[in-house]
Scaffold this active site. Sequence first.
Site, PDB file in Angstrom:
ATOM      1  N   LYS A 171      72.090  25.423  60.152  1.00 45.17           N
ATOM      2  CA  LYS A 171      70.808  26.025  60.541  1.00 45.17           C
ATOM      3  C   LYS A 171      70.975  26.832  61.827  1.00 45.17           C
ATOM      4  CE  LYS A 171      67.579  24.252  63.170  1.00 45.17           C
ATOM      5  NZ  LYS A 171      67.147  25.466  63.878  1.00 45.17           N
ATOM      6  N   GLY A 222      73.029  22.826  71.754  1.00 44.90           N
ATOM      7  CA  GLY A 222      71.713  23.193  72.246  1.00 44.90           C
ATOM      8  C   GLY A 222      71.442  22.484  73.563  1.00 44.90           C
ATOM      9  N   THR A 224      70.103  19.686  76.377  1.00 42.60           N
ATOM     10  CA  THR A 224      70.229  18.231  76.533  1.00 42.60           C
ATOM     11  C   THR A 224      68.966  17.529  76.037  1.00 42.60           C
ATOM     12  OG1 THR A 224      71.810  18.453  78.329  1.00 42.60           O
ATOM     13  CG2 THR A 224      70.540  16.407  78.269  1.00 42.60           C
ATOM     14  N   THR A 226      66.906  18.402  73.646  1.00 37.42           N
ATOM     15  CA  THR A 226      66.915  18.324  72.175  1.00 37.42           C
ATOM     16  C   THR A 226      68.027  17.386  71.705  1.00 37.42           C
ATOM     17  OG1 THR A 226      66.158  20.606  72.168  1.00 37.42           O
ATOM     18  CG2 THR A 226      66.850  19.712  70.075  1.00 37.42           C
ATOM     19  N   GLU A 244      76.984  19.242  71.876  1.00 44.03           N
ATOM     20  CA  GLU A 244      77.403  20.170  72.939  1.00 44.03           C
ATOM     21  C   GLU A 244      76.130  20.641  73.608  1.00 44.03           C
ATOM     22  OE1 GLU A 244      80.280  20.722  74.053  1.00 44.03           O
ATOM     23  OE2 GLU A 244      81.710  20.324  72.451  1.00 44.03           O
ATOM     24  N   CYS A 278      76.364  28.388  78.112  1.00 44.66           N
ATOM     25  CA  CYS A 278      76.346  26.972  78.518  1.00 44.66           C
ATOM     26  C   CYS A 278      77.255  26.754  79.707  1.00 44.66           C
ATOM     27  CB  CYS A 278      76.730  26.087  77.340  1.00 44.66           C
ATOM     28  SG  CYS A 278      78.255  26.578  76.538  1.00 44.66           S
ATOM     29  N   GLU A 375      69.100  23.754  85.062  1.00 47.05           N
ATOM     30  CA  GLU A 375      69.867  24.816  84.414  1.00 47.05           C
ATOM     31  C   GLU A 375      68.944  26.020  84.221  1.00 47.05           C
ATOM     32  OE1 GLU A 375      70.672  24.106  80.217  1.00 47.05           O
ATOM     33  OE2 GLU A 375      72.544  25.226  80.378  1.00 47.05           O
TER      34      GLU A 375
END
Length: 471
Positions: A171, A222, A224, A226, A244, A278, A375
């Site tokens: 997805k 994605g 943290t 989620t 990740e 990231c 972030e």
Amino acid sequence: MMINTAFNMTIDGRAENSSDQIAVVNPATEAVVATIPDCSQGQLDRAVAAARAAFPGWRATSYADRQAALRAIGALVAEHAEELKQLLTAEQGKPHAAALAEIQAAAWWIGVVADQQLPETVSDAMPGQRSVTRHVPLGVVGAIVPWNFPVLLAIWKIGPALLTGNTMVLKPSPFTPLATLRLGELLQSVLPPGVLNIVSGGDALGPMMSEHGDIDKISFTGSTATGRRVMASAAANLKRLTLELGGNDAAIVLPDAKVADIAEPLFWAAFTNSGQVCVAAKRMFVHDSIYDELSAALVEIAGRVRIGDGADPDSALGPVQNRAQYERVKAMIADSRAAGHRFLTGGEPGEGPGYFVPVTLVDNPPDEARVVAEEAFGPVLPLLRYHDIDEAVARANASEYGLGGSVWSSDPAAAAEVAERLETGTVWINSAQGLTPFAAFAGHKQSGIGAENGLDGLLEFTVPQTIHHPA
Ligand code: NAD
């Protein structure tokens, strides 16, 4: 401008659309460029069932044939690089050159993965027994991809999962599904039906996948926040997980670093892809003795970098990718302004159209400020003065994240000593952001679980199986 193509999902080797559609917006213009199918629960169930049905055959396919399939994927991606580039810029916002580089990296990457071999371990330590441990596939892998590098990060999952004999339902992010859906259609010609299914949808689809009772593993990239939700829902059927997640990477500049040599690479360490990486440098710790010189050099570079529509060849940086992220970045800048922080450059987001934020450098805000502690995931960077290296290391490590970091110095050995003290999965010396298919990329602390790339990444798509033979 609308793209004049229908975008379909790939389920069981066939193109499938849906009566429910989601609009995809070009972040440089805010115009709707295409609509995509919003996958229903029934369609997801069929995609998972197709992957399940394809699993025994794919697992039984020889390793050499699966390697050949990966190479064929790489060749198709390379062949269609121009078309995929156009789609990627239109949906993601990044300049054409960066979009093409992402596609070409994806094509090359999967070819390198194809060359990897799974190890087998043999032990004769028990008398009368020879124990052979090999690594077998998990089954159906659900892959969930974010919007910053949609094609490359999809390939990071497709390559090792399929090579090791798994089948997949993938997805893309609802913000960047176009190149991925197109890729799914292209790959129908090189993969057996059901081996790789691509589904698209809105906010409901990710949870539908992480809760799905017949998916054996989720490979998720994605945020943290989620990632925590994915982990909670994976508990129901003990799904394997690779997560990740986010990062707040520190770049530590030692006092002996030569500003003229490092200013340009440091700038791009922070601002490549408009900071939406990231492993972007998100906190820059600069020794007091060179702080003023380096900050002046970074301001000078910012002044000559063109920000604009990625389809314009003069743009070096594009917009922030979506409205929600744009609002988050603007809120972070507003918070700094309200706190009285000084902006060395930037700090005035445009009014649109397009989610454009200028390169923004914040002058030595306190570590507790949002712009440091959170972030940013946008073109906003705090420069932070430090006086001694122990202090810098402690401040760099004072984060729930542990993704990456970098150390900059004229003395690589001294930098390596600092690198070993950072609590992160990756550290670069005098560079940043370079990830390769040859080495593990892993998030420490709340930046993730497991690894991608390298042998560690390959093994994440397998479970060990030991067979004890009579000696
Ligand atoms: P996100 O977490 O919002 O979304 C990522 C994906 O998860 C999307 O496909 C989304 O649709 C899906 N999703 C959303 N809610 C879900 C749920 N409850 N269950 C399952 N799936 C769900 O992240 P994003 O905003 O797309 O990406 C930015 C973040 O990704 C940043 O934090 C960045 O640092 C991180 N990131 C990490 C890496 C890495 O390798 N560590 C790489 C790129 C981006």
